[in-house]
Design an enzyme around this catalytic site. Structure first.
Site, PDB file in Angstrom:
ATOM      1  N   SER A  64       0.729  -1.628   0.387  1.00 52.56           N
ATOM      2  CA  SER A  64       0.388  -0.092   0.083  1.00 52.56           C
ATOM      3  C   SER A  64       0.845   1.264  -0.016  1.00 52.56           C
ATOM      4  CB  SER A  64      -0.934  -0.141   1.530  1.00 52.56           C
ATOM      5  OG  SER A  64      -1.476   1.262   1.695  1.00 52.56           O
TER       6      SER A  64
ATOM      7  N   TYR B 150      -3.050  -0.199   9.735  1.00 52.17           N
ATOM      8  CA  TYR B 150      -3.030  -0.461   8.695  1.00 52.17           C
ATOM      9  C   TYR B 150      -1.749   0.054   8.028  1.00 52.17           C
ATOM     10  CZ  TYR B 150      -4.071  -0.666   3.095  1.00 52.17           C
ATOM     11  OH  TYR B 150      -4.086  -0.801   1.905  1.00 52.17           O
TER      12      TYR B 150
HETATM   13  C1  GCO Z   1      -6.680   5.162   3.182  1.00 55.05           C
HETATM   14  C2  GCO Z   1      -6.779   4.536   2.078  1.00 55.05           C
HETATM   15  C3  GCO Z   1      -6.233   3.163   1.567  1.00 55.05           C
HETATM   16  C4  GCO Z   1      -5.701   2.934   0.570  1.00 55.05           C
HETATM   17  C5  GCO Z   1      -4.412   2.064   0.159  1.00 55.05           C
HETATM   18  C6  GCO Z   1      -3.554   3.104  -0.832  1.00 55.05           C
HETATM   19  O1  GCO Z   1      -7.764   5.204   4.328  1.00 55.05           O
HETATM   20  O2  GCO Z   1      -5.863   5.794   2.912  1.00 55.05           O
HETATM   21  O3  GCO Z   1      -8.139   3.743   2.106  1.00 55.05           O
HETATM   22  O4  GCO Z   1      -5.430   2.757   2.818  1.00 55.05           O
HETATM   23  O5  GCO Z   1      -6.598   2.135   0.207  1.00 55.05           O
HETATM   24  O6  GCO Z   1      -4.442   1.265   1.000  1.00 55.05           O
HETATM   25  O7  GCO Z   1      -2.146   2.741  -0.973  1.00 55.05           O
END
Ligand code: GCO
Length: 264
Positions: free
Chosen positions: A147, A160
């Site tokens: 990501s 995340y």
């Molecule tokens: C957020 C987004 C990101 C994208 C992706 C970017 O909340 O910033 O959901 O997480 O989904 O992962 O690469």
């Protein structure tokens, strides 16, 4: 020569979380390039069945398996079934993932752990049980879906980002330990794409929507189909000497610090 380089005809590709979104887009790309697609989800059998129908409508050989990538026993059983009923897994795309947008200071530990469980530990679990066959056959492709948050922080997505940052190092360590078996383990780092996962921060008028369009040199959200090429490259002979690499498909976001809003 170029035809065989990207030829994955007849290969079996397991794409976790491939009933919708980026997982489906990458799996569709692999399927249209000739791979048999193992469709995975953990929400409902109906969702898997309707996704399989969508793949087959596109002329792709697809079989669906419902299992929770975070549950090692379910993963072991599913891989046994897949390799008995369909064939050995040549390509594994660890795509299944969740996100919880909460400021770290307010985040419940259980929620943080759940994000890490699915986004970081599950790729380890699934890879660990797929790679043994790849080692025996001395060939295989593993693609971990990273990501922008593998490289950059952002308010409210700390769990995340920690998971996706860890997934980069897990990818490099898999390459360190498994490349000698002619297995290539790489990552794809999607930028900001128009999917259900980003819908809450993309709706028209949402401040984040304008921010991302300005922050992305390509000045737009990605289209999930833009990921198919990267998936085919990392799943095919064309990447046989590429290992531990994260291929960012992000419209240029990571190339720039950005610019003031009054600059062209
Ligand atoms: C957020 C987004 C990101 C994208 C992706 C970017 O909340 O910033 O959901 O997480 O989904 O992962 O690469």
């Amino acid at each position: 020569m170029s035809q065989t380089l990207f030829d994955i005809q007849g290969k079996v590709a397991l794409v976790t979380g491939s009933t919708h979104g980026l997982g489906m887009a990458m799996a569709m790309g692999l399927g249209k390039a000739g791979a048999t697609i193992i469709v995975n989800g953990n929400s409902s059998q109906e969702k898997i069945d309707s996704a399989v129908a969508e793949y087959r409508k596109a002329g792709i050989t697809a079989v669906g398996y419902k299992f929770n990538v975070a549950d090692e026993l379910q993963v072991i059983e599913a891989i046994k079934k897949i390799e008995t009923e369909v064939g050995v897994i040549d390509i594994l795309v660890n795509n299944a993932g969740i996100i919880k947008r909460t400021p770290l200071v307010d985040m419940e530990v259980a929620d943080f752990k759940q994000v890490v469980d699915i986004d970081l530990i599950s790729p380890f679990i699934v890879s660990k049980h797929v790679v043994r066959g790849m080692m025996e056959r001395k060939q295989g492709k593993i693609i971990n879906i990273c990501s922008m948050m593998s490289e950059l922080g952002r308010n409210t997505v700390g769990a995340y980002a920690a998971a996706k940052g860890g997934l980069v190092m897990l990818t490099k360590n898999m390459a360190t330990e498994w490349a000698r078996f002619n297995i290539q383990i790489n990552g794809i780092g999607p930028g900001y794409f128009a999917t259900s996962q980003t819908e809450p921060i993309r709706v028209d008028g949402h401040p984040f929507n304008d921010f991302i369009v300005n922050r992305t040199p390509a000045k737009k959200w990605g289209n999930p189909d833009d990921l198919a090429g990267a998936a085919i490259f990392l799943a095919s002979k064309a990447s046989d000497f590429v290992n531990g690499h994260i291929l960012y498909v992000d419209g240029g976001i990571l190339a720039t610090i950005g610019k003031p809003s009054n600059e062209e």
